[in-house]
Each structure stands twice: as structure tokens, then as C-alpha cells.
Design an enzyme around this catalytic site. Structure first.
Site, PDB file in Angstrom:
ATOM      1  CD  GLU A  44      -2.407   1.177   2.800  1.00  0.00           C
ATOM      2  OE1 GLU A  44      -2.969   2.357   2.938  1.00  0.00           O
ATOM      3  OE2 GLU A  44      -2.416   0.572   3.332  1.00  0.00           O
ATOM      4  CG  ASP A  48       0.102   6.896  -0.964  1.00  0.00           C
ATOM      5  OD1 ASP A  48      -1.033   7.448  -1.304  1.00  0.00           O
ATOM      6  OD2 ASP A  48       0.971   7.679  -0.480  1.00  0.00           O
ATOM      7  CB  SER A 115      -5.655   0.374   2.397  1.00  0.00           C
ATOM      8  OG  SER A 115      -5.724   1.602   3.299  1.00  0.00           O
ATOM      9  CD  GLU A 118      -3.466   4.357  -1.577  1.00  0.00           C
ATOM     10  OE1 GLU A 118      -3.210   5.406  -2.003  1.00  0.00           O
ATOM     11  OE2 GLU A 118      -3.427   4.084  -0.455  1.00  0.00           O
TER      12      GLU A 118
END
Length: 227
Positions: A44, A48, A115, A118
Site C-alpha cells: 500500500e 500510494d 488501501s 493502492e
């Protein structure tokens, strides 16, 4: 399980373990079924950063008339938790997540879905490179970005709420931190916006600024000042 999700994604993983990792929520690790496994939090973190790069590059190249501040605001709308959770729902990601029983019961909230989306971006990147992530992501980002820019949906919610609150109520909004949770690299803040002593809206975000913007947006919606 992998085959069905890969068909939805139109991506076949060279290393299926990366896809499994992207789907593994930390709540699964805390229960016996997940013992000895890793969660998707590191993926994650990577996803991101990849999301930030691809969205910034796309906005910069596609909208040359936007100023730096407008680009920043447009990207914040484009990659906020609500948007990413919707992307996750579009590919039925919740059907494939490995979660603890508590999270399963709740169906995985917006934050869990965002989450996981990502983490999926991070897994695609490690498995197939940046071009593959761009192809997958821009199909989703591009139409939304044009809608955001065309309708000026990136206008600063805090500024708009302050302007309207002062005009309607003669009050300047104030903000207070209600809660913060999560590890330092992946913290989520909850903030309330107040008009006097009255809570007008509540928002969550990965930093205080984005949480304040979301609280202002919720306040604007609840008062019918935006739709």
C-alpha cells in the site's frame, strides 16, 4: 480466486504471490488463519507513491492551464479515499480480500477498500512495471479527472465553507482534531469542523489538511450549499 480477479483486471500476474499479498488485510494476520503471513501495508505504501506520480503526471500533461495550486487540489480530489474505494468496488475487490472475521462482517470499510486498491497498484508495478500500472489506472482516472476539472470540483472546500458560513451565519468555522490512528507512514486523521459549538461536518484523511477539506465538504453537503 486469482483467475477470476485477473480476468476482471485484464492482467495476468507472473508472480501470483504478489496479488495474494495485495489482498491480505492486517486483520487476517491477527487471526490464526493468517499466522506467518504478511499484510498488504508495505505494498500500500508503494502503491500510494505510484498513484501520486501517475496522477500528477497525467494532470500536468493534460491540463496545461491549471496553476500549481489547482493541480494540487485536483489531485487531492482524484486520489481521495472515497474515490479509491469506488475504484475498488468497480472491480469487486472486496470479494477477494483476505480479512479477519470482524472486517468481513462489516464488509471492509472505505479505508480498507482504498488501501487494498493502492496495494494492488504496488503489486502490479512490482510484477509488470510502471507502464502496466498506468494502463490499468488511467482508464479509471482519466474520465474522472476531466469531470473534476470541467466542473471545477477541485475548488477549496475550506475556503468555500468559510465564505458561505460567514455570509449565512456570520460565523467563522473552526477545526478540531478528533482522532488519529495507524502507523506513521499510513496515518489517518479525523477532524470536525465547528460553527460555534455546533459540529457542522466530519472528515478523514491521510493528513490534517485533507481531513479538514473533507470535513468542510461534508458540512457544505449537509447544509445543501453544494450537491
Amino acid at each position: 480466486m486469482h483467475e477470476e480477479l485477473e480476468a476482471i483486471l485484464d492482467i495476468q500476474f507472473h508472480n501470483p504471490n504478489l496479488l495474494t499479498l495485495a489482498l491480505t488485510h492486517r486483520s487476517y494476520i491477527y487471526e490464526a488463519a493468517g499466522e506467518g503471513r504478511s499484510s498488504n501495508e508495505r505494498l500500500e505504501f508503494l502503491g500510494d507513491s505510484i498513484l501520486a506520480l501517475i496522477s500528477a503526471d497525467f494532470l500536468y500533461r493534460t491540463f496545461p492551464d491549471l496553476a500549481e495550486g489547482e493541480l494540487t487540489d485536483a489531485r487531492a480530489v482524484l486520489v481521495r479515499t472515497e474515490t479509491l474505494a469506488n475504484f475498488a468496488r468497480d472491480i469487486n475487490l472486496s470479494n477477494f480480500l483476505l480479512m479477519g472475521k470482524g472486517e468481513q462482517h462489516s464488509g471492509g470499510g472505505q479505508r480498507v477498500l482504498a488501501s487494498a486498491f493502492e496495494a494492488l497498484l504496488g503489486a502490479i508495478y512490482l510484477d509488470q512495471g510502471l507502464d502496466a500500472v498506468q494502463t490499468f489506472l488511467l482508464k479509471r482516472l482519466e474520465p474522472l479527472a476531466h469531470t473534476i476539472v470541467r466542473n471545477r470540483l477541485f475548488k477549496d472546500n475550506k475556503s468555500l465553507f468559510q465564505e458561505l458560513a460567514q455570509a449565512h451565519d456570520g460565523i467563522t468555522p473552526s477545526y478540531r482534531l478528533v482522532n488519529q490512528e495507524g502507523p506513521s507512514h499510513n496515518r489517518e486523521f479525523t477532524i470536525e469542523v465547528l460553527l460555534g459549538e455546533q459540529v457542522a461536518g466530519r472528515g478523514q484523511g491521510r493528513n490534517k489538511q485533507s481531513a479538514e477539506q473533507e470535513a468542510a465538504r461534508q458540512a457544505l453537503l449537509s447544509r445543501g450549499w453544494i450537491s
